[in-house]
Every structure is written in C-alpha cells, then in structure tokens.
Design an enzyme around this catalytic site. Structure first.
Site, PDB file in Angstrom:
ATOM      1  N   HIS A 219       0.873  -1.185   0.000  1.00  0.00           N
ATOM      2  CA  HIS A 219       0.000   0.000   0.000  1.00  0.00           C
ATOM      3  C   HIS A 219       0.912   1.237   0.000  1.00  0.00           C
ATOM      4  O   HIS A 219       1.724   1.400  -0.901  1.00  0.00           O
ATOM      5  CB  HIS A 219      -0.931  -0.107   1.211  1.00  0.00           C
ATOM      6  CG  HIS A 219      -2.095   0.842   1.255  1.00  0.00           C
ATOM      7  ND1 HIS A 219      -2.446   1.658   0.220  1.00  0.00           N
ATOM      8  CD2 HIS A 219      -2.998   1.111   2.252  1.00  0.00           C
ATOM      9  CE1 HIS A 219      -3.519   2.379   0.561  1.00  0.00           C
ATOM     10  NE2 HIS A 219      -3.867   2.064   1.798  1.00  0.00           N
ATOM     11  N   MET A 254       7.961  -2.720  -7.004  1.00  0.00           N
ATOM     12  CA  MET A 254       7.137  -1.799  -6.220  1.00  0.00           C
ATOM     13  C   MET A 254       6.862  -0.495  -6.976  1.00  0.00           C
ATOM     14  O   MET A 254       7.744   0.033  -7.640  1.00  0.00           O
ATOM     15  CB  MET A 254       7.810  -1.507  -4.877  1.00  0.00           C
ATOM     16  CG  MET A 254       7.867  -2.727  -4.013  1.00  0.00           C
ATOM     17  SD  MET A 254       6.188  -3.345  -3.716  1.00  0.00           S
ATOM     18  CE  MET A 254       6.528  -4.936  -3.021  1.00  0.00           C
ATOM     19  N   GLY A 255       5.605  -0.035  -6.848  1.00  0.00           N
ATOM     20  CA  GLY A 255       5.220   1.176  -7.576  1.00  0.00           C
ATOM     21  C   GLY A 255       4.537   0.858  -8.902  1.00  0.00           C
ATOM     22  O   GLY A 255       4.237   1.773  -9.677  1.00  0.00           O
ATOM     23  N   HIS A 258      -2.062  -2.064  -9.828  1.00  0.00           N
ATOM     24  CA  HIS A 258      -3.079  -1.499  -8.951  1.00  0.00           C
ATOM     25  C   HIS A 258      -4.260  -2.448  -8.859  1.00  0.00           C
ATOM     26  O   HIS A 258      -4.586  -3.125  -9.828  1.00  0.00           O
ATOM     27  CB  HIS A 258      -3.559  -0.133  -9.481  1.00  0.00           C
ATOM     28  CG  HIS A 258      -4.236   0.673  -8.432  1.00  0.00           C
ATOM     29  ND1 HIS A 258      -5.581   0.558  -8.173  1.00  0.00           N
ATOM     30  CD2 HIS A 258      -3.735   1.576  -7.557  1.00  0.00           C
ATOM     31  CE1 HIS A 258      -5.881   1.375  -7.174  1.00  0.00           C
ATOM     32  NE2 HIS A 258      -4.795   2.000  -6.781  1.00  0.00           N
ATOM     33  N   ASP A 309       2.631   5.937  -6.606  1.00  0.00           N
ATOM     34  CA  ASP A 309       3.811   5.852  -5.751  1.00  0.00           C
ATOM     35  C   ASP A 309       5.126   5.909  -6.515  1.00  0.00           C
ATOM     36  O   ASP A 309       6.142   6.360  -5.976  1.00  0.00           O
ATOM     37  CB  ASP A 309       3.778   4.548  -4.938  1.00  0.00           C
ATOM     38  CG  ASP A 309       2.830   4.643  -3.768  1.00  0.00           C
ATOM     39  OD1 ASP A 309       2.640   5.750  -3.258  1.00  0.00           O
ATOM     40  OD2 ASP A 309       2.271   3.606  -3.362  1.00  0.00           O
TER      41      ASP A 309
HETATM   42  N1  ACO Z   1       5.347  -6.339 -10.203  1.00  0.00           N
HETATM   43  C1  ACO Z   1       5.340  -7.527 -10.829  1.00  0.00           C
HETATM   44  N2  ACO Z   1       4.232  -8.229 -11.054  1.00  0.00           N
HETATM   45  C2  ACO Z   1       3.075  -7.697 -10.619  1.00  0.00           C
HETATM   46  C3  ACO Z   1       3.006  -6.460  -9.980  1.00  0.00           C
HETATM   47  C4  ACO Z   1       4.207  -5.768  -9.763  1.00  0.00           C
HETATM   48  N3  ACO Z   1       4.214  -4.587  -9.164  1.00  0.00           N
HETATM   49  N4  ACO Z   1       1.717  -6.175  -9.679  1.00  0.00           N
HETATM   50  C5  ACO Z   1       1.009  -7.211 -10.114  1.00  0.00           C
HETATM   51  N5  ACO Z   1       1.823  -8.138 -10.685  1.00  0.00           N
HETATM   52  C6  ACO Z   1       1.430  -9.412 -11.265  1.00  0.00           C
HETATM   53  C7  ACO Z   1       1.358 -10.448 -10.155  1.00  0.00           C
HETATM   54  O1  ACO Z   1       2.577 -11.104  -9.947  1.00  0.00           O
HETATM   55  C8  ACO Z   1       0.288 -11.370 -10.681  1.00  0.00           C
HETATM   56  O2  ACO Z   1       0.850 -12.176 -11.690  1.00  0.00           O
HETATM   57  P1  ACO Z   1       0.387 -13.716 -11.884  1.00  0.00           P
HETATM   58  O3  ACO Z   1      -1.079 -13.629 -12.228  1.00  0.00           O
HETATM   59  O4  ACO Z   1       1.280 -14.194 -12.957  1.00  0.00           O
HETATM   60  O5  ACO Z   1       0.613 -14.365 -10.549  1.00  0.00           O
HETATM   61  C9  ACO Z   1      -0.685 -10.409 -11.356  1.00  0.00           C
HETATM   62  O6  ACO Z   1       0.097  -9.279 -11.766  1.00  0.00           O
HETATM   63  C10 ACO Z   1      -1.806  -9.947 -10.429  1.00  0.00           C
HETATM   64  O7  ACO Z   1      -1.207  -9.383  -9.261  1.00  0.00           O
HETATM   65  P2  ACO Z   1      -1.855  -9.362  -7.817  1.00  0.00           P
HETATM   66  O8  ACO Z   1      -0.831  -9.003  -6.794  1.00  0.00           O
HETATM   67  O9  ACO Z   1      -2.619 -10.639  -7.568  1.00  0.00           O
HETATM   68  O10 ACO Z   1      -2.922  -8.205  -8.004  1.00  0.00           O
HETATM   69  P3  ACO Z   1      -3.633  -7.414  -6.869  1.00  0.00           P
HETATM   70  O11 ACO Z   1      -4.811  -6.753  -7.455  1.00  0.00           O
HETATM   71  O12 ACO Z   1      -3.853  -8.260  -5.662  1.00  0.00           O
HETATM   72  O13 ACO Z   1      -2.486  -6.399  -6.457  1.00  0.00           O
HETATM   73  C11 ACO Z   1      -1.142  -4.633  -5.977  1.00  0.00           C
HETATM   74  C12 ACO Z   1      -2.473  -5.056  -6.575  1.00  0.00           C
HETATM   75  C13 ACO Z   1      -1.033  -5.145  -4.519  1.00  0.00           C
HETATM   76  C14 ACO Z   1      -1.081  -3.115  -5.931  1.00  0.00           C
HETATM   77  C15 ACO Z   1       0.013  -5.201  -6.835  1.00  0.00           C
HETATM   78  O14 ACO Z   1      -0.063  -4.682  -8.153  1.00  0.00           O
HETATM   79  C16 ACO Z   1       1.354  -4.936  -6.214  1.00  0.00           C
HETATM   80  O15 ACO Z   1       1.789  -5.702  -5.323  1.00  0.00           O
HETATM   81  N6  ACO Z   1       2.056  -3.843  -6.628  1.00  0.00           N
HETATM   82  C17 ACO Z   1       3.305  -3.484  -6.040  1.00  0.00           C
HETATM   83  C18 ACO Z   1       3.066  -2.712  -4.728  1.00  0.00           C
HETATM   84  C19 ACO Z   1       2.563  -1.312  -4.994  1.00  0.00           C
HETATM   85  O16 ACO Z   1       3.052  -0.608  -5.836  1.00  0.00           O
HETATM   86  N7  ACO Z   1       1.597  -0.898  -4.151  1.00  0.00           N
HETATM   87  C20 ACO Z   1       1.009   0.438  -4.245  1.00  0.00           C
HETATM   88  C21 ACO Z   1      -0.408   0.351  -4.686  1.00  0.00           C
HETATM   89  S1  ACO Z   1      -1.082   1.947  -4.973  1.00  0.00           S
HETATM   90  C22 ACO Z   1      -1.241   2.666  -3.476  1.00  0.00           C
HETATM   91  O17 ACO Z   1      -1.369   2.037  -2.463  1.00  0.00           O
HETATM   92  C23 ACO Z   1      -1.165   4.143  -3.439  1.00  0.00           C
END
Ligand code: ACO
Length: 373
Positions: A219, A254-255, A258, A309
């Site tokens: 987050h 990270m970043g 969504h 982010d």
């Molecule tokens: N890097 C690499 N792969 C990713 C990323 C990422 N940042 N985000 C999603 N994916 C991939 C996952 O590995 C997954 O792949 P798979 O289907 O092959 O296993 C697929 O995309 C779906 O990802 P999930 O994590 O299941 O999607 P979810 O909707 O639960 O996650 C989240 C959303 C938590 C934001 C995710 O994109 C993530 O972890 N991002 C990195 C952390 C981040 O930047 N957080 C800030 C969010 S915005 C905010 O809070 C202001």
C-alpha cells in the site's frame, strides 16, 4: 470455496460512498465529482481537504478562515513533544505518526467539546509538525518552533523539516502530491479506518488503524520501496537488465500495478511531470532516466503501469526528503480522505463484520491435557 476473483475482497461492493469515484478502466478519479486533473491543476491542498471533509469547495472567505484555523493548530502540546523526543532515532517515521496520533488522542480526546471535524483539522495540522519535530530533534538535537508562518501546509512542512526558505517549485510539487494522495475510495487503509469506526470507537483509534495499514509495502509503503529500487541502478541499461531478472524470478516491482486500475493510474502522469522537472533542476542524469526505463520495461514485459507511488518517489527525492519520510507524507495527505470516510461511516453506521469460509479441521472431541500425554 472463496472465488479466486474476489479474494482480498477484489471487486466486492463493500458499501456506499459519496466521497470519491475510481473508474476501473483507469481514466478517471474524482473527489466529490471533481476530476483529479482539474483539482491537481487548479486547487490548493487546503481547498481539497475542505472539499473532502465538508462536501463542497470553500468560497474565498471560508478558505481564508479554514487556513487560519489550520495554522492555529500547528503547535503541539509539550507532553506530546516529550513523547516524540523519546521515540528512538531508529524508529520508522510511520511509527512516529501512529504513536503521535494515539498520544494526541489521550491529551485531546474526542468528546462534548471536540467533535470529529475539530479532530480532523487538528490532525491535519499536527501530523507535519510531529514529523518535523521528531526528525529535527534526532537529526540536529534541536527543538524546533512550529509556527513557520507559511500559509500552506506544504510550505509549513518543508520549512519545518529543512529550515530556511522554501523553493517554490518544491512547495508546488508537494502541494500537488498532497492533492493526489488525499483520497482513493475503499483502499486498504481507508477501509481499515471505516471498519474501526463502525464499532463506534473514537476518531483517533480509526486513524491509528489507518496509519498502521498504510505503512505496508503493498500500500503506501510502496513509494519508499520504489525509491530503494530506482537508486540501486547506475544506468538505464543496468536497470533494464536487472528488472528483467527480477520479473523472471516473479518478484514484485514496487510502484507498479493497482487493484482497481487496469490500464493506468491517472495520478501517475501528473506527478511524473514534477519528477522530470525537479530532476532537470537538480542536474540529474541517472535517477529519472532509470525510472523511465523501468516504466518502459514494465509495460513491454508485463503490461503493468506505474501507480502514483512510483514517480512520487523521485519527485520527493529531488526535494531532499529522506526516503523513510515518503509514506508519512502520504499520511499528511490521506488524513483528509480518512476523516471524510469516518464521518460518512458514522452518519449511516452498520458494524462491518464479514463472514469467512471455514477450511480448518471438522468437529472433534476435546481431549483434556492429562490424557494427551
Ligand atoms: N510487479 C510484478 N508483477 C506484478 C506487480 C508488480 N508490481 N503487480 C502485479 N503483478 C502481477 C502479479 O505477480 C500477478 O501475476 P500472476 O497472475 O502471474 O501471478 C498479477 O500481476 C496480479 O497481481 P496481484 O498481486 O494478484 O494483483 P492485486 O490486485 O492483488 O495487487 C497490488 C495489486 C497489490 C497493488 C500489486 O499490483 C502490487 O503488489 N504492486 C506493487 C506494490 C505497490 O506498488 N503498491 C502500491 C499500490 S497503490 C497505493 O497504495 C497508493
């Protein structure tokens, strides 16, 4: 069985709100009907704070009163300053805000003389002061004054944190960034605040829950992680090579990505412009080009886009803000959204208590300790 598609409550309508709309297609974010592009381009953070908490944009005289009121709330009680001085230098600044919020709740509790609007304003003004006070106390051994005189919260924070006069470009960037971070519907920290508020507990408890929830790297903590990632690379080529390796190992970058947006985060381009401008001003030839290359690789390899982010990280970095203060900046903005949601939850409250699918052992007889061997 829980449907995989709705795991983590993804796509579940968990309630109604009149505060914010986030479109799944990724083109639209609106606070109380106003688009984020228009607000970030034309409104001050204080106007947005007022809009979120009170429901309408202020007139100029209301805004002036509001700014003066917020200014009058910047000083901290001495008992709180003492607590801040006793939080170790090694603590994460998010823990400083979580503790500071909780302590203020004991000194200025919610009650007959202090309602949730008053506490929202107080926390909005007090968070920048808490952060700067603790930071400078440990960095320089100084007990700084908290009456900077700056009209805006962004200016007050930069002045208190860094001393001296505040560069206008930096102040403007921070102002825009606070507007972008102010609100985002039922995100994890806001939902935590609403769950907490739904038990009819006090306002400070709801905000303390929210701060703890925002701290995590999935987050709000992602902006700090994004900076750590970008700073690892000495060139865009090195970044490209390493990011590909990370992706092949299924590591999260990270970043990026969504839960709601599927094509782009409408806040990202706005803060990206500021990151580019501040990078140019700083004469940077590595950080920003590395960030842009990571963006290109992520899109090409995974069709993943930067969320708010990612470019907030270099934008803050070029303002000489230490990386572990990035998520606390998010708190300084999001207190407005959290406050609006707690107030909305209370206006039509129903205890939030979902059900769970049980996957543990089936019913079995209890065996007393003596017979268990
Ligand atoms: N890097 C690499 N792969 C990713 C990323 C990422 N940042 N985000 C999603 N994916 C991939 C996952 O590995 C997954 O792949 P798979 O289907 O092959 O296993 C697929 O995309 C779906 O990802 P999930 O994590 O299941 O999607 P979810 O909707 O639960 O996650 C989240 C959303 C938590 C934001 C995710 O994109 C993530 O972890 N991002 C990195 C952390 C981040 O930047 N957080 C800030 C969010 S915005 C905010 O809070 C202001």
């Amino acid at each position: 069985m829980v449907d995989k598609k709705t795991e983590g409550l993804a796509g579940i309508q968990a309630g109604e709100t009149a505060i914010c709309t986030v479109s799944a297609e990724g083109h639209e974010l609106r606070y109380r009907g106003y688009s984020i592009q228009e607000l970030a381009g034309g409104a001050s953070f204080e106007e947005v704070a007022y809009l979120l908490i009170h429901g309408e944009l202020p007139t100029s005289s209301v805004l002036e009163d509001y700014r003066n009121r917020l200014k009058s709330f910047r000083e901290l009680p001495s008992a709180l300053k003492l607590v801040l001085e006793n939080i170790p230098k090694t603590a994460h600044p998010m823990d400083v805000l979580r503790t500071g919020c909780s302590m203020l709740g004991t000194l200025e509790p919610e009650g007959k003389t202090r309602d949730h609007f008053a506490i929202a304003d107080r926390l909005l003004s007090a968070f920048p002061s808490m952060l700067a006070y603790w930071f400078r106390f440990w960095k320089e051994g100084k007990r700084i004054a908290l009456n900077s005189g700056d009209a805006s919260l962004a200016g007050h924070f930069l002045h208190s944190l860094q001393g001296g006069s505040v560069e206008e470009a930096r102040r403007q960037m921070l102002e825009v960034s606070l507007v972008l971070y102010a609100e985002h519907e039922f995100n994890a920290s806001t939902f935590a605040a609403r769950v907490t508020a739904s038990t009819l507990t006090d306002f400070y408890s709801a905000i303390t829950s929210a701060i703890g929830t925002l701290r995590g790297s999935l987050h709000g903590g992602a902006n700090e992680e994004a900076m750590a990632l970008i700073s690892r690379f000495r060139s865009p080529d090195e970044a490209e090579k390493e990011i590909k390796v990370m992706l092949s190992k299924k590591e999260k970058i990270m970043g990026f990505g969504h839960r709601v947006y599927k094509e782009c985060d409408p806040r990202s381009d706005i803060i990206k412009k500021w990151a580019r401008e501040l990078s140019k001003k700083a004469g940077d030839t590595v950080i920003y080009p590395v960030a842009e290359r990571i963006e290109a690789v992520m899109w090409r390899e995974k069709r993943l886009f930067p969320n708010v982010d990612f470019y907030s990280a270099p934008a803050y970095h070029f303002c000489d803000i230490r990386t572990d203060l990035f998520t606390p900046l998010f708190v300084m903005a999001r207190i407005t959204g959290w406050a609006a949601h707690v107030i909305e939850q209370r206006a039509n409250n129903k205890l939030i208590r979902p059900a769970a699918t049980y996957i543990g052992p089936s019913a079995r007889a209890f065996v007393p300790l003596q017979k268990r061997g």
